[in-house]
Design a protein around this motif. Structure first.
Motif, PDB file in Angstrom:
ATOM      1  N   UNK A 223     -18.489   7.579  -8.605  1.00  0.00           N
ATOM      2  CA  UNK A 223     -17.752   6.600  -9.593  1.00  0.00           C
ATOM      3  C   UNK A 223     -18.427   6.360 -10.589  1.00  0.00           C
ATOM      4  N   UNK A 224     -19.730   6.565 -10.609  1.00  0.00           N
ATOM      5  CA  UNK A 224     -20.253   6.730 -11.956  1.00  0.00           C
ATOM      6  C   UNK A 224     -20.028   5.691 -12.880  1.00  0.00           C
ATOM      7  N   UNK A 225     -20.106   4.180 -12.655  1.00  0.00           N
ATOM      8  CA  UNK A 225     -20.096   3.427 -13.412  1.00  0.00           C
ATOM      9  C   UNK A 225     -18.724   3.238 -14.087  1.00  0.00           C
ATOM     10  N   UNK A 226     -17.351   3.536 -13.511  1.00  0.00           N
ATOM     11  CA  UNK A 226     -16.137   3.560 -13.968  1.00  0.00           C
ATOM     12  C   UNK A 226     -15.322   2.512 -13.034  1.00  0.00           C
ATOM     13  N   UNK A 227     -15.820   1.190 -13.397  1.00  0.00           N
ATOM     14  CA  UNK A 227     -15.594  -0.022 -12.630  1.00  0.00           C
ATOM     15  C   UNK A 227     -14.095  -0.168 -12.546  1.00  0.00           C
ATOM     16  N   UNK A 228     -13.336  -0.064 -13.581  1.00  0.00           N
ATOM     17  CA  UNK A 228     -11.683  -0.100 -13.548  1.00  0.00           C
ATOM     18  C   UNK A 228     -11.262   1.029 -12.694  1.00  0.00           C
ATOM     19  N   UNK A 233      -8.620   2.592  -7.136  1.00  0.00           N
ATOM     20  CA  UNK A 233      -8.713   2.904  -5.646  1.00  0.00           C
ATOM     21  C   UNK A 233      -8.374   1.698  -4.828  1.00  0.00           C
ATOM     22  N   UNK A 234      -8.989   0.635  -5.119  1.00  0.00           N
ATOM     23  CA  UNK A 234      -8.585  -0.481  -3.971  1.00  0.00           C
ATOM     24  C   UNK A 234      -7.186  -1.047  -4.267  1.00  0.00           C
ATOM     25  N   UNK A 235      -6.753  -0.988  -5.395  1.00  0.00           N
ATOM     26  CA  UNK A 235      -5.299  -1.496  -5.439  1.00  0.00           C
ATOM     27  C   UNK A 235      -4.392  -0.329  -4.942  1.00  0.00           C
ATOM     28  N   UNK A 236      -4.645   1.063  -4.910  1.00  0.00           N
ATOM     29  CA  UNK A 236      -3.909   1.776  -4.358  1.00  0.00           C
ATOM     30  C   UNK A 236      -3.800   2.033  -3.072  1.00  0.00           C
ATOM     31  N   UNK A 237      -5.269   1.965  -2.433  1.00  0.00           N
ATOM     32  CA  UNK A 237      -5.466   2.060  -1.309  1.00  0.00           C
ATOM     33  C   UNK A 237      -5.908   0.844  -0.281  1.00  0.00           C
ATOM     34  N   UNK A 239      -8.357  -2.995  -0.202  1.00  0.00           N
ATOM     35  CA  UNK A 239      -9.522  -3.422  -0.377  1.00  0.00           C
ATOM     36  C   UNK A 239     -10.186  -3.425   1.094  1.00  0.00           C
ATOM     37  N   UNK A 240     -11.378  -3.352   1.127  1.00  0.00           N
ATOM     38  CA  UNK A 240     -12.241  -3.442   2.343  1.00  0.00           C
ATOM     39  C   UNK A 240     -11.960  -4.367   3.509  1.00  0.00           C
ATOM     40  N   UNK A 241     -11.630  -4.106   4.596  1.00  0.00           N
ATOM     41  CA  UNK A 241     -11.609  -5.105   5.672  1.00  0.00           C
ATOM     42  C   UNK A 241     -12.143  -4.448   7.082  1.00  0.00           C
ATOM     43  N   UNK A 242     -12.172  -5.113   8.039  1.00  0.00           N
ATOM     44  CA  UNK A 242     -12.814  -4.862   9.222  1.00  0.00           C
ATOM     45  C   UNK A 242     -11.899  -3.823   9.887  1.00  0.00           C
ATOM     46  N   UNK A 243     -10.588  -3.758   9.552  1.00  0.00           N
ATOM     47  CA  UNK A 243      -9.596  -2.539   9.918  1.00  0.00           C
ATOM     48  C   UNK A 243      -9.881  -1.029   8.824  1.00  0.00           C
ATOM     49  N   UNK A 244     -10.231  -1.257   7.785  1.00  0.00           N
ATOM     50  CA  UNK A 244     -10.271  -0.585   6.873  1.00  0.00           C
ATOM     51  C   UNK A 244     -11.708  -0.273   6.049  1.00  0.00           C
ATOM     52  N   UNK A 245     -12.667   0.594   6.717  1.00  0.00           N
ATOM     53  CA  UNK A 245     -13.961   0.747   6.384  1.00  0.00           C
ATOM     54  C   UNK A 245     -13.844   1.869   5.058  1.00  0.00           C
ATOM     55  N   UNK A 246     -15.009   1.722   4.251  1.00  0.00           N
ATOM     56  CA  UNK A 246     -15.306   2.540   3.083  1.00  0.00           C
ATOM     57  C   UNK A 246     -16.659   3.244   3.217  1.00  0.00           C
ATOM     58  N   UNK A 247     -16.692   4.517   2.868  1.00  0.00           N
ATOM     59  CA  UNK A 247     -17.941   5.196   2.489  1.00  0.00           C
ATOM     60  C   UNK A 247     -17.951   5.815   1.287  1.00  0.00           C
TER      61      UNK A 247
END
Length: 479
Positions: A223-228, A233-237, A239-247
């Motif tokens: 992601x290299x500092x590209x915050x927006x 990613x979170x808008x499209x996919x 946000x992290x929840x207990x049912x939706x993990x991220x790596x």
């Protein structure tokens, strides 16, 4: 002997390469320059142009080889010395970079820009020598003596207050602050870093996760500092929840100018959902890269030097790999110089005894290596690490019962690429990388059936702050 027709055809291919370069399509540019060289291999500009395209793709080893060939063909080719110096700077070989900058100044004594770059390179060499001179084998912990209880948050602070546990409300408020160009209080910065350092320190070097029947896991690359773009990613996919993990597979920081925001947001989610949110270390979660590529300078500009030291120590505690469903080994760089390496070797690796990856060994290879289309192993196009072929990947997967290796570490124009007969997958999540490469971003969704779903996305607008805004010298902004 090369015919006049071949030379003309080679020149036409170079022109096409220049057009691709102008459109920021670095891989196509390299392809055209390579074809030009195959037609006529005695024109130094073909090699020098390919060197510049390789610099854009961070293939610094290849760039050095191309610039050296151009110099071999024309000892007075100033641009080739310049590009070789830039490539050596990128791989932190300041001594060789210094030699070439001196050559440029000697051959063009009135070149003010070259004199400036030479002075900056000399300063960099002195800084590296100074850091080596004061280096100690076991530096004290940056967390030693950190008294969070005594740190006061002023009444004038207009953000949400953080108590002893991370909350979704704090994260939501933090995201809005970051979007509006604000920071959070340094007490909360320290609190977040310390909490996450303690969590990841106690995780295995290779975290092993399963995808439960009613959940899914998203794997993101650099992601290299590209915050927006991270927020996209979170808008499209989701946000992290207990049912939706991220790596997140390393290289959260450097180059982009919102590295603090990304690191703090990812850390906040790790603190909030430690069993559903995972972070692998990348080659840019290391001190030498952070000093050159902007993260150290950004920490000091937005917070203070203590912030960088805390982040540095927390980076060294991060796991180096994640095994997903016993099928997919996910690590930042790639595979190894020795076919005998197994998953058990990764499990047994004591990452805590070596904070920085060094120039050789298992940790370095996990963070730095790249795939190549040819069988066997080869020298790194970066000038650091090595490259591994499809036969190496096949043997590793067969020996360890894996379906594939998922890695990041390299720009891919489509955001991802499936190589090595489907056994080596690269995912890169920084679209329009450094505002200069016309690549898409991508992420991978993995459900309980352990099938891989690839999703691409485009870059989104961001405030007018250039990449590398916090790098400590303008040498790096040229890359």
């Amino acid at each position: 002997m090369t015919s006049t027709e071949d030379r003309a055809a080679a020149t036409a291919l170079k022109v096409k390469g220049n057009e691709a370069f102008a459109h920021h399509d670095w891989p196509s540019a390299i392809d055209f320059y390579t074809k030009a060289i195959e037609k006529y291999d005695a024109d130094p500009t073909f090699y020098s142009n390919r060197a510049q395209a390789n610099i854009k793709l961070e293939a610094y080893g290849y760039a050095i080889a191309d610039a050296s060939k151009a110099i071999e063909l024309d000892k007075d080719f100033i641009k080739a010395y310049w590009r070789r110096a830039i490539a050596n700077t990128a791989i932190l070989d300041s001594q060789n970079a210094l030699r070439d900058f001196k050559t440029v100044v000697r051959k063009e004594p009135n070149n003010r820009d070259a004199k400036l770059k030479l002075a900056e390179c000399e300063k960099m060499v002195k800084k590296i020598q100074f850091l080596k001179a004061i280096e100690v084998a076991e530096p004290p912990s940056a967390f030693e003596g950190l008294d969070l209880d005594s740190m006061q948050v002023e009444d004038t602070y207009d953000g949400l207050r953080l108590k002893d546990e991370m909350t979704q409300e704090f994260i939501d408020d933090m995201i809005e602050r970051f979007k509006n160009g604000k920071t959070i209080h340094k007490k909360y910065v320290f609190q977040i870093i310390k909490a996450v350092r303690d969590i990841v320190y106690n995780e295995a070097t290779m975290v092993e996760v399963d995808v439960a029947s009613d959940t899914n896991l998203t794997v993101c690359g650099d992601t290299h500092g590209q915050f927006f773009d991270l927020l996209e990613i979170f808008r499209l996919n989701g946000y992290p929840t207990e049912k939706h993990g991220y790596l997140f597979n390393g290289d959260f920081v450097d180059r982009g100018s919102w590295s603090c925001e990304i690191a703090l947001l990812l850390y906040a989610y790790k603190w909030l959902r430690p069993s559903y949110f995972f972070l692998n270390r990348g080659n840019h979660e290391t001190d030498d890269m952070n000093r050159v590529y902007g993260f150290e300078g950004e920490c000091k500009a937005k917070y203070n030097e203590k912030t960088f030291k805390l982040f540095s120590e927390s980076f060294s505690a991060l796991p180096l790999a994640t095994l997903v469903g016993k099928k997919y080994l996910t690590l930042h760089g790639g595979l190894f110089s020795d076919d005998k390496i197994t998953l058990d070797d990764i499990r047994k690796l004591d990452r805590h005894s070596q904070r920085q990856p060094g120039q050789q060994g298992l940790m370095m290879e996990m963070l730095w290596t790249d795939p190549q289309p040819q069988p066997g192993r080869g020298p790194s196009k970066r000038g650091v690490g090595l490259q591994f072929g499809p036969d190496v990947t096949k043997r590793f997967c067969e020996n360890n019962g894996l379906e594939a290796v998922i890695r990041s570490h390299e720009v891919r124009m489509d955001g991802y690429e499936v190589e090595h007969d489907g056994k080596c997958i690269t995912v890169f999540s920084a679209p329009k990388y450094c505002d200069s490469t016309e690549n898409k971003g991508a992420y991978i969704n993995i459900g309980p059936e352990l099938k891989l779903e690839y999703h691409q996305f485009e870059a989104v607008p961001h405030p007018d702050i250039k990449p590398m805004a916090y790098a400590q010298n303008s040498l790096m902004s040229m890359m």
